[in-house]
Design an enzyme around this catalytic site. Structure first.
Site, mmCIF file in Angstrom:
data_model
loop_
_atom_site.group_PDB
_atom_site.id
_atom_site.type_symbol
_atom_site.label_atom_id
_atom_site.label_comp_id
_atom_site.label_asym_id
_atom_site.label_seq_id
_atom_site.Cartn_x
_atom_site.Cartn_y
_atom_site.Cartn_z
ATOM 1 N N PRO A 1 115.441 128.507 -33.528
ATOM 2 C CA PRO A 1 114.985 127.452 -34.432
ATOM 3 C C PRO A 1 115.398 127.659 -35.888
ATOM 4 O O PRO A 1 115.409 128.781 -36.381
ATOM 5 C CB PRO A 1 113.455 127.504 -34.304
ATOM 6 N N ASN A 2 115.720 126.549 -36.497
ATOM 7 C CA ASN A 2 116.086 126.455 -37.922
ATOM 8 C C ASN A 2 117.500 126.958 -38.224
ATOM 9 O O ASN A 2 117.984 126.786 -39.343
ATOM 10 C CB ASN A 2 115.063 127.174 -38.824
ATOM 11 N N ARG B 1 119.842 126.160 -45.514
ATOM 12 C CA ARG B 1 118.549 126.832 -45.393
ATOM 13 C C ARG B 1 118.548 128.094 -46.254
ATOM 14 O O ARG B 1 119.263 129.052 -45.945
ATOM 15 C CB ARG B 1 118.349 127.223 -43.924
ATOM 16 N N TYR C 1 120.240 133.392 -46.403
ATOM 17 C CA TYR C 1 120.972 133.258 -45.137
ATOM 18 C C TYR C 1 122.462 132.926 -45.301
ATOM 19 O O TYR C 1 123.182 132.866 -44.314
ATOM 20 C CB TYR C 1 120.293 132.197 -44.264
ATOM 21 N N ASN D 1 120.419 135.078 -31.383
ATOM 22 C CA ASN D 1 119.566 135.148 -32.566
ATOM 23 C C ASN D 1 118.352 134.283 -32.270
ATOM 24 O O ASN D 1 118.413 133.061 -32.383
ATOM 25 C CB ASN D 1 120.289 134.654 -33.825
ATOM 26 N N ALA E 1 112.728 132.743 -35.426
ATOM 27 C CA ALA E 1 111.289 133.029 -35.520
ATOM 28 C C ALA E 1 110.667 133.396 -34.174
ATOM 29 O O ALA E 1 109.664 134.128 -34.128
ATOM 30 C CB ALA E 1 110.571 131.826 -36.122
ATOM 31 N N HIS F 1 109.627 137.020 -33.036
ATOM 32 C CA HIS F 1 108.373 137.673 -33.420
ATOM 33 C C HIS F 1 107.164 137.096 -32.697
ATOM 34 O O HIS F 1 106.045 137.554 -32.929
ATOM 35 C CB HIS F 1 108.181 137.537 -34.934
ATOM 36 N N ASP G 1 110.586 137.642 -21.581
ATOM 37 C CA ASP G 1 110.656 137.657 -20.121
ATOM 38 C C ASP G 1 111.961 137.046 -19.622
ATOM 39 O O ASP G 1 112.550 137.531 -18.647
ATOM 40 C CB ASP G 1 109.456 136.910 -19.529
ATOM 41 N N GLU H 1 121.126 141.291 -29.547
ATOM 42 C CA GLU H 1 120.225 140.571 -30.463
ATOM 43 C C GLU H 1 120.829 140.646 -31.865
ATOM 44 O O GLU H 1 121.199 141.735 -32.320
ATOM 45 C CB GLU H 1 118.849 141.251 -30.445
ATOM 46 N N HIS I 1 120.395 139.398 -35.974
ATOM 47 C CA HIS I 1 119.679 138.760 -37.079
ATOM 48 C C HIS I 1 120.556 138.817 -38.317
ATOM 49 O O HIS I 1 121.117 139.879 -38.636
ATOM 50 C CB HIS I 1 118.343 139.457 -37.355
ATOM 51 N N LEU I 2 120.656 137.692 -38.989
ATOM 52 C CA LEU I 2 121.468 137.628 -40.208
ATOM 53 C C LEU I 2 120.932 138.579 -41.265
ATOM 54 O O LEU I 2 121.692 139.269 -41.943
ATOM 55 C CB LEU I 2 121.438 136.195 -40.761
ATOM 56 N N THR I 3 119.616 138.591 -41.397
ATOM 57 C CA THR I 3 118.984 139.414 -42.429
ATOM 58 C C THR I 3 118.471 140.722 -41.819
ATOM 59 O O THR I 3 118.325 140.833 -40.590
ATOM 60 C CB THR I 3 117.797 138.660 -43.061
ATOM 61 N N ARG J 1 111.898 142.982 -44.637
ATOM 62 C CA ARG J 1 111.269 141.735 -45.086
ATOM 63 C C ARG J 1 109.749 141.803 -44.856
ATOM 64 O O ARG J 1 109.160 142.873 -44.919
ATOM 65 C CB ARG J 1 111.940 140.556 -44.364
ATOM 66 N N ARG K 1 107.915 140.310 -39.552
ATOM 67 C CA ARG K 1 109.269 140.200 -38.993
ATOM 68 C C ARG K 1 109.762 141.513 -38.385
ATOM 69 O O ARG K 1 110.831 141.562 -37.788
ATOM 70 C CB ARG K 1 110.255 139.751 -40.072
#
Ligand code: DQA
Length: 144
Positions: free
Chosen positions: A9-10, A17, A22, A73, A76, A79, A86, A97, A99-101, A106, A110
């Site tokens: 999402p997002n 954004r 990001y 990725n 949200a 978390h 699952d 996996e 993550h950009l950040t 943070r 997170r």
């Protein structure tokens, strides 16, 4: 090797954004560079993004059925989602996996990832280059 690059999402709003956090690369640009790198590396890469959790779960079920590798990725949902964890646990090919950040630097909420314990590898804090690193590693690793 087939690789699904799946974004949660997002992430469809990349470029607009919180660009200071990001970056300015749009999701379309990210998808294009993943596909181009996939061609260079001999990987069959498709890139998808969704804001609907059930859709991401369905894509993961498909990857499990096809034995495809996944670069994920989860944004949200990283978390929050036991269902996502699952679905990831059903995968038989490698799961990276991304993550950009650097999620560890943070907010405390997170730091915990439901996905990391069932991922083959995690890449955080490298921005959009994290996807390129994931694809290069999958190509180096080989296999299904
Ligand atoms: C993110 C980190 C998550 O905590 C956040 O909710 C995102 C993006 C990242 O790529 O850095 O949406 O997954």
């Amino acid at each position: 090797m087939r690789v699904h690059v799946l974004n949660g999402p997002n992430l469809g709003r990349l470029g607009r954004r919180e660009p200071a956090r990001y970056g300015s690369t749009t999701h379309a640009e990210l998808a294009g560079s993943c596909r181009a790198l996939g061609e260079e590396l001999g990987l069959a890469v498709d890139v998808r993004q969704t804001d609907a959790e059930h859709e991401l779960l369905r894509w993961l079920h498909g990857a499990a059925d096809d034995g495809a590798a996944v670069v994920l990725n989860p944004a949200a949902w990283t978390h929050t989602s036991v269902a996502l964890r699952d679905a990831c646990a059903m995968l038989t090919a490698p799961l990276v996996e991304v993550h950009l950040t650097n999620v560890h630097a943070r907010e405390p909420f997170r730091v915990h990832s439901f996905v990391s314990p069932v991922a083959t590898a995690s890449i955080v804090g490298c921005g959009v280059e994290g996807y390129a690193l994931a694809l290069r590693w999958l190509a180096m690793r080989g296999g299904s």
